[in-house]
Design an enzyme around this catalytic site. Structure first.
Site, PDB file in Angstrom:
ATOM      1  N   ARG A 223       0.853  -1.177   0.000  1.00  0.00           N
ATOM      2  CA  ARG A 223       0.000   0.000   0.000  1.00  0.00           C
ATOM      3  C   ARG A 223       0.897   1.239   0.000  1.00  0.00           C
ATOM      4  O   ARG A 223       1.936   1.246   0.660  1.00  0.00           O
ATOM      5  CB  ARG A 223      -0.897   0.043   1.256  1.00  0.00           C
ATOM      6  CG  ARG A 223      -2.057  -0.942   1.246  1.00  0.00           C
ATOM      7  CD  ARG A 223      -3.165  -0.510   0.288  1.00  0.00           C
ATOM      8  NE  ARG A 223      -4.309  -1.408   0.322  1.00  0.00           N
ATOM      9  CZ  ARG A 223      -4.526  -2.408  -0.523  1.00  0.00           C
ATOM     10  NH1 ARG A 223      -3.664  -2.672  -1.487  1.00  0.00           N
ATOM     11  NH2 ARG A 223      -5.612  -3.154  -0.431  1.00  0.00           N
ATOM     12  N   GLU A 252      -3.964   7.305  -4.690  1.00  0.00           N
ATOM     13  CA  GLU A 252      -4.301   6.779  -6.024  1.00  0.00           C
ATOM     14  C   GLU A 252      -5.617   7.363  -6.528  1.00  0.00           C
ATOM     15  O   GLU A 252      -6.539   7.552  -5.735  1.00  0.00           O
ATOM     16  CB  GLU A 252      -4.395   5.247  -5.934  1.00  0.00           C
ATOM     17  CG  GLU A 252      -3.046   4.633  -5.587  1.00  0.00           C
ATOM     18  CD  GLU A 252      -3.122   3.123  -5.329  1.00  0.00           C
ATOM     19  OE1 GLU A 252      -4.183   2.524  -5.561  1.00  0.00           O
ATOM     20  OE2 GLU A 252      -2.100   2.575  -4.896  1.00  0.00           O
ATOM     21  N   HIS A 270      -1.575   0.160  -9.860  1.00  0.00           N
ATOM     22  CA  HIS A 270      -2.144  -0.777  -8.883  1.00  0.00           C
ATOM     23  C   HIS A 270      -2.670  -2.040  -9.591  1.00  0.00           C
ATOM     24  O   HIS A 270      -3.883  -2.279  -9.641  1.00  0.00           O
ATOM     25  CB  HIS A 270      -3.241  -0.109  -8.060  1.00  0.00           C
ATOM     26  CG  HIS A 270      -3.519  -0.811  -6.763  1.00  0.00           C
ATOM     27  ND1 HIS A 270      -3.874  -0.142  -5.614  1.00  0.00           N
ATOM     28  CD2 HIS A 270      -3.487  -2.127  -6.429  1.00  0.00           C
ATOM     29  CE1 HIS A 270      -4.055  -1.034  -4.640  1.00  0.00           C
ATOM     30  NE2 HIS A 270      -3.834  -2.247  -5.113  1.00  0.00           N
TER      31      HIS A 270
HETATM   32  P1  NAP Z   1      -0.712 -11.089   5.232  1.00  0.00           P
HETATM   33  O1  NAP Z   1      -0.538 -12.544   4.964  1.00  0.00           O
HETATM   34  O2  NAP Z   1      -1.604 -10.656   6.340  1.00  0.00           O
HETATM   35  O3  NAP Z   1       0.755 -10.462   5.431  1.00  0.00           O
HETATM   36  C1  NAP Z   1       0.971  -9.207   5.990  1.00  0.00           C
HETATM   37  C2  NAP Z   1       2.382  -9.174   6.540  1.00  0.00           C
HETATM   38  O4  NAP Z   1       2.639  -7.874   7.054  1.00  0.00           O
HETATM   39  C3  NAP Z   1       2.644 -10.162   7.664  1.00  0.00           C
HETATM   40  O5  NAP Z   1       3.900 -10.747   7.448  1.00  0.00           O
HETATM   41  C4  NAP Z   1       2.690  -9.290   8.905  1.00  0.00           C
HETATM   42  O6  NAP Z   1       3.545  -9.925   9.841  1.00  0.00           O
HETATM   43  C5  NAP Z   1       3.269  -7.999   8.321  1.00  0.00           C
HETATM   44  N1  NAP Z   1       2.961  -6.835   9.134  1.00  0.00           N
HETATM   45  C6  NAP Z   1       1.737  -6.382   9.487  1.00  0.00           C
HETATM   46  N2  NAP Z   1       1.867  -5.277  10.245  1.00  0.00           N
HETATM   47  C7  NAP Z   1       3.199  -5.045  10.354  1.00  0.00           C
HETATM   48  C8  NAP Z   1       3.958  -4.054  11.031  1.00  0.00           C
HETATM   49  N3  NAP Z   1       3.371  -3.086  11.752  1.00  0.00           N
HETATM   50  N4  NAP Z   1       5.313  -4.107  10.935  1.00  0.00           N
HETATM   51  C9  NAP Z   1       5.898  -5.079  10.200  1.00  0.00           C
HETATM   52  N5  NAP Z   1       5.238  -6.047   9.538  1.00  0.00           N
HETATM   53  C10 NAP Z   1       3.891  -6.019   9.632  1.00  0.00           C
HETATM   54  O7  NAP Z   1      -1.268 -10.352   3.942  1.00  0.00           O
HETATM   55  P2  NAP Z   1      -0.977 -10.701   2.408  1.00  0.00           P
HETATM   56  O8  NAP Z   1      -2.064 -11.534   1.870  1.00  0.00           O
HETATM   57  O9  NAP Z   1       0.434 -11.130   2.269  1.00  0.00           O
HETATM   58  O10 NAP Z   1      -1.166  -9.229   1.780  1.00  0.00           O
HETATM   59  C11 NAP Z   1      -0.282  -8.190   2.149  1.00  0.00           C
HETATM   60  C12 NAP Z   1      -0.785  -6.869   1.618  1.00  0.00           C
HETATM   61  O11 NAP Z   1      -0.551  -6.771   0.219  1.00  0.00           O
HETATM   62  C13 NAP Z   1      -2.292  -6.631   1.732  1.00  0.00           C
HETATM   63  O12 NAP Z   1      -2.657  -6.200   3.032  1.00  0.00           O
HETATM   64  C14 NAP Z   1      -2.556  -5.591   0.674  1.00  0.00           C
HETATM   65  O13 NAP Z   1      -2.551  -4.295   1.215  1.00  0.00           O
HETATM   66  C15 NAP Z   1      -1.393  -5.757  -0.290  1.00  0.00           C
HETATM   67  N6  NAP Z   1      -1.872  -6.177  -1.625  1.00  0.00           N
HETATM   68  C16 NAP Z   1      -1.608  -5.393  -2.703  1.00  0.00           C
HETATM   69  C17 NAP Z   1      -2.047  -5.790  -3.957  1.00  0.00           C
HETATM   70  C18 NAP Z   1      -1.757  -4.968  -5.180  1.00  0.00           C
HETATM   71  O14 NAP Z   1      -2.569  -4.971  -6.083  1.00  0.00           O
HETATM   72  N7  NAP Z   1      -0.620  -4.295  -5.254  1.00  0.00           N
HETATM   73  C19 NAP Z   1      -2.801  -6.950  -4.105  1.00  0.00           C
HETATM   74  C20 NAP Z   1      -3.045  -7.740  -2.982  1.00  0.00           C
HETATM   75  C21 NAP Z   1      -2.569  -7.337  -1.738  1.00  0.00           C
HETATM   76  P3  NAP Z   1       3.456  -9.665  11.423  1.00  0.00           P
HETATM   77  O15 NAP Z   1       2.016  -9.751  11.802  1.00  0.00           O
HETATM   78  O16 NAP Z   1       4.342 -10.719  12.001  1.00  0.00           O
HETATM   79  O17 NAP Z   1       4.024  -8.291  11.610  1.00  0.00           O
END
Ligand code: NAP
Length: 304
Positions: A223, A252, A270
């Site tokens: 994000r 965005e 995006h």
């Molecule tokens: P996820 O499995 O929940 O992974 C999120 C990661 O972020 C976890 O490793 C979490 O680990 C870490 N995290 C959360 N808060 C944190 C903090 N304060 N400091 C450090 N690390 C932190 O989610 P996912 O499915 O991988 O998706 C991740 C993100 O990608 C989504 O939330 C979305 O915003 C983004 N995304 C973007 C697109 C795009 O089109 N570009 C598409 C899909 C998703 P810990 O809890 O151990 O900290």
């Protein structure tokens, strides 16, 4: 009167999200009001507390995205409204795009495509040399579903993979860095893959960008809010950061004007999950969650 459940549709381009069939299943509304029991929204659109409160009969919010940071989830929960999202089904596409951004940024694929189209190959000859991607140290900020998929894809390119999340994982052998700045200082490419929202706002700050340095590359598929965008733009402009590949931005679809003329950045609108295949599965998951809710079955992908 329709026997279909009334659903408030907040996704602006349903055909891009696999949601063009939604109207066959539900009575789609565009204005909040009584009788609406469900909302379908996107990761960018979300839904705020005031809109929820204009929906006295709201029971379920189905987010057609994995990131739900623009939805006031705490307010939904306090009102007993359940929220679903679309995890896992988009992981491969987002990880693929992250690798694509790393390659495109290091080898200047998009810039050199423009170079050929603009006739510069003919007028100026070969462009300057680029930097290689193989043999780099790659850091992942947020080793969740997508971060881990990126790490696995990055293995053949990387001499070392390191990561930082709040929690160290027991199931991977990648090096764990104790904080974001030390991660950035020890890698050549830093890929941002955390969730968005207030907990991660500007997690990539001036100190992180300085630590990555003039030869460093920052890739963001998470994000825009996770990076201090003004600081990023300034560092790219004066060479304190080497390059960036960005799929997401703070406001965005508005991208900082200064980035548009920089040769050391690759900019995408995006596109992480934006394939025909994945969007169809995401849209179906939205419909399946709503069907499960209205027929009293367990939700497929609830947030809690
Ligand atoms: P996820 O499995 O929940 O992974 C999120 C990661 O972020 C976890 O490793 C979490 O680990 C870490 N995290 C959360 N808060 C944190 C903090 N304060 N400091 C450090 N690390 C932190 O989610 P996912 O499915 O991988 O998706 C991740 C993100 O990608 C989504 O939330 C979305 O915003 C983004 N995304 C973007 C697109 C795009 O089109 N570009 C598409 C899909 C998703 P810990 O809890 O151990 O900290």
């Amino acid at each position: 009167m329709s026997d279909k459940q009334a659903v408030l549709m907040l996704v602006k381009r349903p055909e891009l999200w696999g949601l063009e069939q939604l109207g066959e299943h539900f009575d789609l509304r565009t204005v909040p009001g009584p009788g609406i029991r469900a909302v379908v929204t996107g990761g960018t659109e979300g839904i705020d507390a005031a809109t929820m409160d204009a929906l006295p009969d709201l029971e379920i919010i189905s987010v057609c995205a994995v990131g739900y940071d623009s939805t006031d989830v705490a307010h939904a929960r306090s009102r007993g409204i359940v929220v679903t999202n679309t995890p896992d089904v988009l992981t491969d596409d987002v990880a693929d795009l992250a690798i694509g951004l790393m390659l495109a940024t290091s080898r200047r694929i998009a810039q050199h495509d423009r170079y050929v189209r603009d006739g510069e190959w003919v007028s100026k000859g070969s462009p300057p040399l680029t930097r290689r991607m193989s043999g780099r140290r790659i850091g992942i900020l947020g080793l969740g579903r997508i971060g881990l998929a990126i790490a696995k894809r990055a293995e053949p390119f990387a001499t070392e993979i390191a990561y930082y999340s709040r929690n160290k994982r027991d199931d991977v052998s990648y090096r764990y860095a104790p904080d974001v700045v030390s991660l950035a200082a020890s890698v050549d490419i830093l890929v941002v893959a955390t969730s968005g929202g207030k907990d991660t706002a500007k997690l990539v700050d001036a100190a992180t960008i300085e630590a990555l340095g003039p030869d460093g590359m920052l890739v963001n598929i998470a994000r825009g809010s996770v990076i201090d965008e003004d600081t990023l733009v300034a560092a790219l402009a004066d060479g304190r950061l080497g390059s960036a590949g960005l799929d997401v931005f703070a406001d965005e679809p508005n991208v900082p004007q200064a980035l548009l003329s920089m040769q050391n950045v690759v900019l995408l609108p995006h596109q992480g999950s934006a394939t025909v295949e994945t969007r169809a599965v995401m849209g179906q998951l939205v419909i399946d969650n709503l069907d499960a809710h209205f027929s009293g079955r367990s939700l497929i992908t609830p947030l809690w």
